[in-house]
Structures are given as structure tokens and as C-alpha cells.
Design a protein around this motif. Structure first.
Motif, PDB file in Angstrom:
ATOM      1  N   GLY A  98       0.830  -1.208   0.000  1.00 30.15           N
ATOM      2  CA  GLY A  98       0.000   0.000   0.000  1.00 30.15           C
ATOM      3  C   GLY A  98       0.859   1.250   0.000  1.00 30.15           C
ATOM      4  O   GLY A  98       1.740   1.407   0.845  1.00 30.15           O
ATOM      5  N   ALA A  99       0.615   2.120  -0.978  1.00 30.35           N
ATOM      6  CA  ALA A  99       1.390   3.367  -1.076  1.00 30.35           C
ATOM      7  C   ALA A  99       0.483   4.576  -0.899  1.00 30.35           C
ATOM      8  O   ALA A  99       0.495   5.516  -1.692  1.00 30.35           O
ATOM      9  CB  ALA A  99       2.150   3.427  -2.396  1.00 30.35           C
ATOM     10  N   VAL A 148       0.274   6.411   4.736  1.00 25.70           N
ATOM     11  CA  VAL A 148       0.768   5.589   5.847  1.00 25.70           C
ATOM     12  C   VAL A 148       1.870   4.641   5.362  1.00 25.70           C
ATOM     13  O   VAL A 148       2.951   4.555   5.967  1.00 25.70           O
ATOM     14  CB  VAL A 148      -0.405   4.826   6.517  1.00 25.70           C
ATOM     15  CG1 VAL A 148       0.115   3.821   7.530  1.00 25.70           C
ATOM     16  CG2 VAL A 148      -1.372   5.816   7.174  1.00 25.70           C
ATOM     17  N   GLY A 149       1.607   3.943   4.249  1.00 26.96           N
ATOM     18  CA  GLY A 149       2.624   3.029   3.711  1.00 26.96           C
ATOM     19  C   GLY A 149       3.886   3.777   3.314  1.00 26.96           C
ATOM     20  O   GLY A 149       5.008   3.293   3.540  1.00 26.96           O
ATOM     21  N   ALA A 187       1.185  -4.145  -8.401  1.00 25.24           N
ATOM     22  CA  ALA A 187       0.370  -5.358  -8.249  1.00 25.24           C
ATOM     23  C   ALA A 187      -0.410  -5.262  -6.943  1.00 25.24           C
ATOM     24  O   ALA A 187      -0.078  -4.453  -6.073  1.00 25.24           O
ATOM     25  CB  ALA A 187       1.270  -6.592  -8.215  1.00 25.24           C
ATOM     26  N   ALA A 237      -2.448  -1.103   3.698  1.00 27.97           N
ATOM     27  CA  ALA A 237      -3.280  -1.020   2.492  1.00 27.97           C
ATOM     28  C   ALA A 237      -4.603  -0.320   2.762  1.00 27.97           C
ATOM     29  O   ALA A 237      -5.590  -0.563   2.064  1.00 27.97           O
ATOM     30  CB  ALA A 237      -3.499  -2.428   1.946  1.00 27.97           C
ATOM     31  N   GLY A 238      -4.653   0.546   3.756  1.00 29.39           N
ATOM     32  CA  GLY A 238      -5.876   1.302   4.027  1.00 29.39           C
ATOM     33  C   GLY A 238      -7.043   0.345   4.202  1.00 29.39           C
ATOM     34  O   GLY A 238      -6.938  -0.659   4.917  1.00 29.39           O
ATOM     35  N   TYR A 292     -16.414  12.294   1.492  1.00 25.81           N
ATOM     36  CA  TYR A 292     -16.540  12.937   0.181  1.00 25.81           C
ATOM     37  C   TYR A 292     -15.757  14.251   0.166  1.00 25.81           C
ATOM     38  O   TYR A 292     -15.497  14.842   1.218  1.00 25.81           O
ATOM     39  CB  TYR A 292     -18.009  13.249  -0.098  1.00 25.81           C
ATOM     40  CG  TYR A 292     -18.859  12.011  -0.323  1.00 25.81           C
ATOM     41  CD1 TYR A 292     -19.172  11.586  -1.605  1.00 25.81           C
ATOM     42  CD2 TYR A 292     -19.331  11.261   0.752  1.00 25.81           C
ATOM     43  CE1 TYR A 292     -19.951  10.449  -1.825  1.00 25.81           C
ATOM     44  CE2 TYR A 292     -20.102  10.121   0.552  1.00 25.81           C
ATOM     45  CZ  TYR A 292     -20.410   9.720  -0.747  1.00 25.81           C
ATOM     46  OH  TYR A 292     -21.174   8.587  -0.949  1.00 25.81           O
ATOM     47  N   ALA A 322     -14.106  18.993   2.450  1.00 16.99           N
ATOM     48  CA  ALA A 322     -14.030  17.543   2.650  1.00 16.99           C
ATOM     49  C   ALA A 322     -14.699  17.163   3.951  1.00 16.99           C
ATOM     50  O   ALA A 322     -14.475  17.801   4.979  1.00 16.99           O
ATOM     51  CB  ALA A 322     -12.570  17.093   2.665  1.00 16.99           C
ATOM     52  N   GLY A 342     -14.208   8.524  -0.998  1.00 20.27           N
ATOM     53  CA  GLY A 342     -13.162   7.579  -0.615  1.00 20.27           C
ATOM     54  C   GLY A 342     -13.435   6.961   0.739  1.00 20.27           C
ATOM     55  O   GLY A 342     -14.447   7.253   1.394  1.00 20.27           O
TER      56      GLY A 342
HETATM   57  C1  LIG Z   1     -13.164  12.925   3.366  1.00 22.60           C
HETATM   58  C2  LIG Z   1     -11.941  12.624   4.198  1.00 22.60           C
HETATM   59  C3  LIG Z   1     -11.321  13.655   4.904  1.00 22.60           C
HETATM   60  C4  LIG Z   1     -10.173  13.403   5.667  1.00 22.60           C
HETATM   61  N1  LIG Z   1      -9.523  14.454   6.256  1.00 22.60           N
HETATM   62  C5  LIG Z   1      -8.371  14.236   6.923  1.00 22.60           C
HETATM   63  C6  LIG Z   1      -7.631  15.325   7.428  1.00 22.60           C
HETATM   64  O1  LIG Z   1      -7.983  16.486   7.204  1.00 22.60           O
HETATM   65  N2  LIG Z   1      -6.506  15.071   8.154  1.00 22.60           N
HETATM   66  C7  LIG Z   1      -6.089  13.784   8.401  1.00 22.60           C
HETATM   67  O2  LIG Z   1      -5.094  13.626   9.127  1.00 22.60           O
HETATM   68  N3  LIG Z   1      -6.745  12.727   7.865  1.00 22.60           N
HETATM   69  C8  LIG Z   1      -7.872  12.913   7.125  1.00 22.60           C
HETATM   70  N4  LIG Z   1      -8.550  11.865   6.577  1.00 22.60           N
HETATM   71  C9  LIG Z   1      -8.087  10.498   6.841  1.00 22.60           C
HETATM   72  C10 LIG Z   1      -6.882  10.114   5.994  1.00 22.60           C
HETATM   73  O3  LIG Z   1      -7.063  10.535   4.662  1.00 22.60           O
HETATM   74  C11 LIG Z   1      -6.695   8.594   6.028  1.00 22.60           C
HETATM   75  O4  LIG Z   1      -6.688   8.128   7.365  1.00 22.60           O
HETATM   76  C12 LIG Z   1      -5.366   8.198   5.393  1.00 22.60           C
HETATM   77  O5  LIG Z   1      -5.281   8.746   4.104  1.00 22.60           O
HETATM   78  C13 LIG Z   1      -5.236   6.694   5.331  1.00 22.60           C
HETATM   79  O6  LIG Z   1      -4.030   6.431   4.647  1.00 22.60           O
HETATM   80  P1  LIG Z   1      -3.633   4.961   4.241  1.00 22.60           P
HETATM   81  O7  LIG Z   1      -2.312   5.031   3.593  1.00 22.60           O
HETATM   82  O8  LIG Z   1      -3.805   4.055   5.417  1.00 22.60           O
HETATM   83  O9  LIG Z   1      -4.771   4.491   3.218  1.00 22.60           O
HETATM   84  P2  LIG Z   1      -4.996   4.956   1.714  1.00 22.60           P
HETATM   85  O10 LIG Z   1      -4.615   6.345   1.494  1.00 22.60           O
HETATM   86  O11 LIG Z   1      -6.393   4.568   1.347  1.00 22.60           O
HETATM   87  O12 LIG Z   1      -3.954   4.070   0.893  1.00 22.60           O
HETATM   88  C14 LIG Z   1      -4.046   2.665   0.843  1.00 22.60           C
HETATM   89  C15 LIG Z   1      -3.346   2.204  -0.420  1.00 22.60           C
HETATM   90  O13 LIG Z   1      -3.287   0.779  -0.386  1.00 22.60           O
HETATM   91  C16 LIG Z   1      -3.545   0.283  -1.674  1.00 22.60           C
HETATM   92  N5  LIG Z   1      -4.045  -1.090  -1.543  1.00 22.60           N
HETATM   93  C17 LIG Z   1      -5.262  -1.512  -1.113  1.00 22.60           C
HETATM   94  N6  LIG Z   1      -5.322  -2.853  -1.124  1.00 22.60           N
HETATM   95  C18 LIG Z   1      -4.108  -3.287  -1.556  1.00 22.60           C
HETATM   96  C19 LIG Z   1      -3.540  -4.576  -1.778  1.00 22.60           C
HETATM   97  N7  LIG Z   1      -4.249  -5.696  -1.549  1.00 22.60           N
HETATM   98  N8  LIG Z   1      -2.266  -4.667  -2.240  1.00 22.60           N
HETATM   99  C20 LIG Z   1      -1.526  -3.515  -2.463  1.00 22.60           C
HETATM  100  N9  LIG Z   1      -2.012  -2.280  -2.263  1.00 22.60           N
HETATM  101  C21 LIG Z   1      -3.293  -2.169  -1.815  1.00 22.60           C
HETATM  102  C22 LIG Z   1      -4.576   1.240  -2.258  1.00 22.60           C
HETATM  103  O14 LIG Z   1      -4.550   1.211  -3.685  1.00 22.60           O
HETATM  104  C23 LIG Z   1      -4.105   2.576  -1.691  1.00 22.60           C
HETATM  105  O15 LIG Z   1      -3.265   3.248  -2.574  1.00 22.60           O
HETATM  106  C24 LIG Z   1      -9.686  12.067   5.781  1.00 22.60           C
HETATM  107  C25 LIG Z   1     -10.300  11.050   5.059  1.00 22.60           C
HETATM  108  C26 LIG Z   1     -11.391  11.320   4.259  1.00 22.60           C
HETATM  109  C27 LIG Z   1     -12.005  10.211   3.452  1.00 22.60           C
END
Ligand SMILES: Cc1cc2nc3c(=O)[nH]c(=O)nc-3n(C[C@H](O)[C@H](O)[C@H](O)COP(=O)(O)OP(=O)(O)OC[C@H]3O[C@@H](n4cnc5c(N)ncnc54)[C@H](O)[C@@H]3O)c2cc1C
Length: 422
Positions: free
Chosen positions: A13-14, A17-18, A227, A258-259, A281, A315, A358
């Protein structure tokens, strides 16, 4: 196995967090392989479309005492900032119950806030340093973030929350009506008070920020595998590879980041984590006709309002529904309606407005899942950051990198363990 200096560590996951984890793991001297099917920080990720806030005061979980009284309203009022889709309720009921129970008293909320504070306390500085290393310092603006109220009594009604922030040393200042008008003359007259977190910041293009961090990972010797990860291969109890649809990716350790896609992978590593999507949204309005001096959040609209490179971004909204349910674009009209009430002179060219939906990857107790998996000492979790993953990413990355490396962690990992869900 503890990572040796030659370890190959797969980061799945990129999103933000990743990427933060990948950079920290590289800093420990390991070879990183980023496994991501899409563009890092692309539209599929929460890291693309969030509210951009780097809020050092984001210490409170969403579930607070008394929330249970509001649940019937969430089910019945389709225009509120928090809605539950009826048809998805049976699948979400268990999570919802745990969510309400997690915030059932202030003792639990304060304990959670203390833990969340550890993920936020140095995060703004860490983001600024990361953006600088990635060559994109201009993407982070340290101009503060401000909650905007109809009047001071609304702010005082949240006194307990603000007192907690003060006790943790999160600096904020009260902004009276005249100062508020001077800062933002376009703000509707009904808003007469602000509480500004002076140490806050915002990202003007979160997607571009993630792309720049991914490029930095590669510049520092990391590999990109385009992938989707599906499971793990073990031999004699040791991780051999992450399985993907394009073949196995050989590695010694793996980090699940991977969120919303993380729960299925965590199950493969022995942990059942209650992770659901709190769908959110955004609406981006190019050339709104004025600038805003810092991130804003109106008390009645509960949405982040930020000047991004693409335009004014609104947002917010929480929609509890299945991951696969189609977006309900009416939710973006609600955001836009609030923006109109907030800024009566707002210019909107409907043909240029961008709308996005999202997935916030959310656990019921307001804390992410970070730590070694139950099924393998080689597989680590780093997901479930819900509403605040942008701010929490750098510290989460440092924590998981220390665990991968077998070093003393920079903060106590116990509250983040997947084991807390039984
Ligand atoms: C409307 C909204 C407003 C927000 N506002 C804020 C804010 O103002 N401040 C704040 O701190 N946070 C905010 N957040 C929360 C924040 O955006 C998320 O907590 C954060 O982006 C999560 O990051 P992540 O890397 O865990 O997940 P994601 O950003 O979703 O990334 C996960 C990645 O994993 C990949 N993936 C999924 N499954 C697989 C797999 N099986 N194999 C390989 N890759 C995979 C996906 O393609 C994706 O690129 C908000 C969220 C939303 C929806």
C-alpha cells in the motif's frame, strides 16, 4: 525474525501511511519493496481526497459519551454529516455497537486521547521534514487550522474537549468576531468566533505529496511492484514472499498498510480486525473568488475547508455503507450547500467542480492497528487511521519501522495491537 541490515521489507500500500513507513524502514537500512496496484496517492486512496488538515489537536476519537442518543438520527436524517445506509446496517451493526461503547465514558475517551496525542505531537514537524526531503516543501503550509463557531457559547459547550487539548500542551488561541472578520472578510456574518490551532498546518495537494514521497522511496533504492497483494507465503514459519496477481514478491518482512484493503490481508496473518469504511466525500471548487488564510472547519457543517492547488476543497461527511456501494453524490451537494452558507460570495462554475468519494479505514475504538501480527513475527500491521491518517502517518511509520527493525519503539505499541480486538 528481526530484520537484519540486508532485510527485504515489502510495504503493501502506497498511501500516506505506507509511504511514511517505507521511508522510515529505509532509514533503518533495509531494502523496501512498495507493492501498490495504482498510482501512489491516486484517486483510489483516502490519502488523495482527504481534508488536508495536519491538526495537532486531532486527539479526540469520533465516538464520545452520548453518541448513542444520536444514532437514530443518523439512520433517519439523510442530510446530516453522519449517515448510515439502512441496507448495510446488518453488516455494520457489530462495529457500530463497539464504536458507541468505545466512547461510552470520559475516562475511556481521555485514555484514547492520550494515546492519539502521541501520534500527533511531533507530526507537523515530521511532515515538514518529509516534504523537504522529497523536494516539495511548498506542499505544506504552516498557517494553522481553525474551528469556526456561530458564537463563543458553542465553543464553551465543547469546553471539556478544549481543556484536554490545553492539558496536552496543544496551543490554540481564541479569535473574537472582529479579528475573525479581519482574517476572512468573506465569511458569513453568522460565524462570530474561532478557535485557532496555531501549530497546525495543511497540505495543499495530498496526492502530489504522496507521489513525491513514493519517488523519494525509489530514489533511495526502493523498488515499486505494480500489483495487488493477496496473501503470504511461509516456509518453516518464516515469511518467504507476498503473493500478488503478477507472482510472488520475495521478502523477509512485510508491512500491511493497504488502508481499507488491509483487513483481508491481516486475516491472512492471523488477525481479525474490525475495519470498516467510514466513507467520506470532497468537492473542489476552482477559482472560488477569494483566498482563505488557514484551514477552516465550521461547527455546523463539520467539513474541512482548505485552499488547495486545485481550488477550494470541502471535505467531510461520514457515510457508513459497504465499501462496494456506489457513491451517493448528494453528499457532495450537502458539502457545497454548506460552503454557500459559509461564504455567500462563493463563485462556483459547476462545469469545473470536481467530486470525490473515498474510504476512511476505521476501527471502532479510534486507534489504528500497528504492530506485529499474531500469525507471523515477520508480518506487521500499520493501518486503520480513520479520520486522521494524514497527521498520524509519520509517527505510525516510525513506530512500525522500529518494530520491523527490532529496535526499542519510540512509543508504547501496546494500545495499537491487533490483539485488543480479541
Ligand atoms: C473525506 C476525508 C477527509 C479526511 N480528512 C483528513 C484530514 O484532514 N486530516 C487527516 O489527518 N486525515 C484525514 N482523513 C483520513 C486520511 O485521509 C486517512 O486516514 C489516510 O489517508 C489513510 O491512509 P492509508 O495510507 O492508510 O490508506 P490509503 O490512502 O487509502 O492508501 C491505501 C493504499 O493501499 C492500496 N491497496 C489496497 N489494497 C491493496 C492490496 N491488496 N495490495 C496492495 N495495495 C493495496 C490502495 O490502492 C491505496 O493506494 C480524511 C479522510 C477522508 C475520506
Amino acid at each position: 525474525m528481526t530484520a537484519s541490515s540486508s532485510s527485504r521489507v515489502a510495504v503493501i500500500g502506497a498511501g500516506i501511511v505506507g509511504l511514511a513507513a517505507a521511508l522510515e524502514i529505509q532509514r533503518s537500512g533495509h531494502h523496501v519493496i512498495l507493492i501498490e496496484p495504482d498510482e501512489p496517492g491516486g484517486r483510489q486512496s483516502a490519502s488523495y481526497g482527504n481534508g488536508c488538515w495536519l491538526n495537532p489537536g486531532a486527539i479526540l476519537p469520533i465516538s464520545l459519551p452520548g453518541l448513542w442518543r444520536k444514532v437514530p438520527g443518523f439512520l433517519l436524517d439523510p442530510t446530516g454529516p453522519f449517515v448510515i445506509r439502512w441496507r448495510d446496517l446488518p453488516g455494520l451493526a457489530g462495529w457500530l455497537l463497539d464504536f458507541v461503547l468505545a466512547g461510552r465514558n470520559w475516562r475511556l475517551v481521555e485514555a484514547c486521547a492520550r494515546t492519539r496525542f502521541e501520534l500527533c505531537r511531533s507530526a507537523v514537524d515530521e511532515h515538514i521534514a518529509l516534504a523537504q526531503e522529497a523536494g516539495v516543501p511548498e506542499l505544506i503550509r504552516r498557517e494553522g487550522v481553525m474551528y469556526v463557531y456561530l458564537d463563543r457559547s458553542e465553543f464553551l459547550a465543547e469546553e471539556r474537549v478544549w481543556r484536554m487539548r490545553r492539558e496536552f500542551g496543544v496551543a490554540f488561541s481564541e479569535v473574537g468576531e472582529a479579528e475573525l472578520r479581519a482574517m476572512q472578510p468573506e465569511l458569513a456574518a453568522r460565524y462570530r468566533f474561532g478557535a485557532r490551532l496555531d501549530g497546525g498546518a495543511y497540505v495543499v495537494d495530498p496526492g502530489a505529496y504522496c507521489r513525491a514521497l513514493a519517488e523519494l522511496v525509489v530514489r533511495r533504492g526502493g523498488e515499486r511492484v505494480i500489483a495487488r497483494a493477496s496473501s503470504f507465503e511461509f516456509a518453516a514459519g518464516q515469511l518467504q514472499a507476498v503473493r500478488t496477481e503478477t507472482g510472488p514478491v520475495a521478502c523477509d518482512q512485510a508491512v500491511i498498510a493497504a488502508g481499507i484493503g488491509s483487513a483481508a490481508l491481516a486475516r491472512q496473518a492471523g488477525d481479525r480486525v474490525p475495519l470498516i469504511s467510514e466513507r467520506g466525500y470532497n468537492v473542489v471548487i476552482p477559482e472560488p473568488g477569494f483566498d482563505i488564510p488557514c484551514g477552516l472547519m465550521p461547527s455546523d457543517g463539520l467539513m474541512g475547508v482548505v485552499a488547495t492547488r486545485q481550488g477550494l476543497r470541502l471535505a467531510g461527511q461520514v457515510e457508513l455503507a459497504s465499501v462496494s456501494a456506489p457513491p451517493n453524490w448528494r453528499r457532495t451537494e450537502i458539502l457545497q450547500g454548506f460552503a454557500g452558507k459559509m461564504f455567500p460570495q462563493l463563485k462556483i462554475d459547476e462545469t469545473r467542480v470536481d467530486r470525490w468519494m473515498g474510504h476512511r479505514p476505521s476501527t471502532p475504538d479510534g486507534l489504528p492497528c500497528i504492530g506485529v501480527s499474531s500469525g507471523s513475527a515477520d508480518v506487521f500491521h500499520c493501518f486503520g487511521h480513520s479520520h486522521t491518517g494524514l497527521i498520524q502517518a509519520p509517527t505510525s511509520g516510525r513506530l512500525v519501522a522500529a518494530l520491523v527493525d527490532g529496535r526499542a519503539p519510540p512509543l508504547d505499541p501496546a494500545p495499537f495491537s491487533a490483539g485488543r480486538f480479541g
